[in-house]
Design a protein around this motif. Sequence first.
Motif, PDB file in Angstrom:
ATOM      1  N   ASP A  27     -40.762 -16.206   4.780  1.00 35.27           N
ATOM      2  CA  ASP A  27     -41.361 -14.881   4.582  1.00 35.27           C
ATOM      3  C   ASP A  27     -42.580 -14.885   3.655  1.00 35.27           C
ATOM      4  N   ARG A  31     -45.415 -11.868   2.977  1.00 37.32           N
ATOM      5  CA  ARG A  31     -45.618 -11.255   1.658  1.00 37.32           C
ATOM      6  C   ARG A  31     -47.084 -11.375   1.221  1.00 37.32           C
ATOM      7  N   GLU A  44     -43.583  -1.611  -7.991  1.00 36.58           N
ATOM      8  CA  GLU A  44     -42.778  -2.318  -6.987  1.00 36.58           C
ATOM      9  C   GLU A  44     -41.329  -1.873  -7.137  1.00 36.58           C
ATOM     10  N   ASN A  52     -42.302 -11.473  -5.606  1.00 37.95           N
ATOM     11  CA  ASN A  52     -43.688 -11.107  -5.270  1.00 37.95           C
ATOM     12  C   ASN A  52     -44.655 -11.277  -6.439  1.00 37.95           C
ATOM     13  N   SER A 108     -42.763  -2.063  -1.502  1.00 40.59           N
ATOM     14  CA  SER A 108     -41.331  -2.343  -1.312  1.00 40.59           C
ATOM     15  C   SER A 108     -41.217  -3.487  -0.325  1.00 40.59           C
ATOM     16  N   THR A 109     -40.503  -4.525  -0.712  1.00 43.29           N
ATOM     17  CA  THR A 109     -40.234  -5.598   0.248  1.00 43.29           C
ATOM     18  C   THR A 109     -38.721  -5.755   0.379  1.00 43.29           C
ATOM     19  N   PHE A 138     -42.767  -4.265   3.442  1.00 46.49           N
ATOM     20  CA  PHE A 138     -42.307  -5.369   4.287  1.00 46.49           C
ATOM     21  C   PHE A 138     -40.810  -5.131   4.443  1.00 46.49           C
ATOM     22  N   GLU A 139     -40.412  -4.676   5.629  1.00 45.11           N
ATOM     23  CA  GLU A 139     -39.036  -4.211   5.802  1.00 45.11           C
ATOM     24  C   GLU A 139     -38.459  -4.702   7.118  1.00 45.11           C
ATOM     25  N   LEU A 194     -44.550  -5.427   8.714  1.00 46.48           N
ATOM     26  CA  LEU A 194     -45.470  -5.246   7.583  1.00 46.48           C
ATOM     27  C   LEU A 194     -46.170  -3.920   7.850  1.00 46.48           C
TER      28      LEU A 194
END
Length: 201
Positions: A27, A31, A44, A52, A108-109, A138-139, A194
């Motif tokens: 990933d 990111r 964040e 991150n 938000s990841t 990024f979910e 993304l």
Amino acid sequence: MNPSKQAKIFDKHARLYEKRRNKSTIDTKFRKKLLASASGNILEVSAGTGTNFPLYRNVTSLTAVDFSTEMVRYAKEAAKEVSFDCTVIQEDVEKLVFRENQFDTIVSTLSMCSYPHPEFVLEQMGQWCKPDGQILLFEHGISSNKVAARLQENLDPLFSEKFGCHLDRDIIGKVNERFEVTRVDSHLMGIFHLIWATPFK
Ligand SMILES: C[S@@+](CC[C@H](N)C(=O)[O-])C[C@H]1O[C@@H](n2cnc3c(N)ncnc32)[C@H](O)[C@@H]1O
């Protein structure tokens, strides 16, 4: 699931997340691509161990929030390794209080799967973000492939109980209802996204 039980589940996984920090994993390229757009005063949410943090390039300040004691412990260590001002706060994102228009970028990841009320969190993000700011996500969510989606729906009750993570949320739909989406890159059968978005004008 109640938040303290869920935070304890994430406490148990914190060491695994920490091991991945500063390592290039599958990933990392997602990111990097997303966070290249982050700038200014950044919030964040559910930052985990700070995976991150080393990927931010154009930061004035970073406020990182997570409710897991263990995740926060590692994130505080990660914050010492970056060259920008970085504050790590232990709090439930659904209980956070920030001023309206406080942040230039909200990130938000892999967190929207966890909240009991993801719609509320997205709405809060819209309040905290400056009108000309950006929301970067990024979910993962329900697949665009029908067979994969059915599998996700079947696994969801077990998965959410064991890992505190829902597999079958329509993330794109929820984001589209609340923000002006400027770009979406979807991957792996439309499960991972993304998303670049801004508050509605
Ligand atoms: C799947 S991990 C992702 C961590 C990190 N964002 C990343 O990309 O590696 C989900 C994170 O969300 C945090 N989290 C879940 N629900 C939360 C909540 N309501 N408030 C604060 N943190 C939460 C967990 O503690 C965990 O660190």
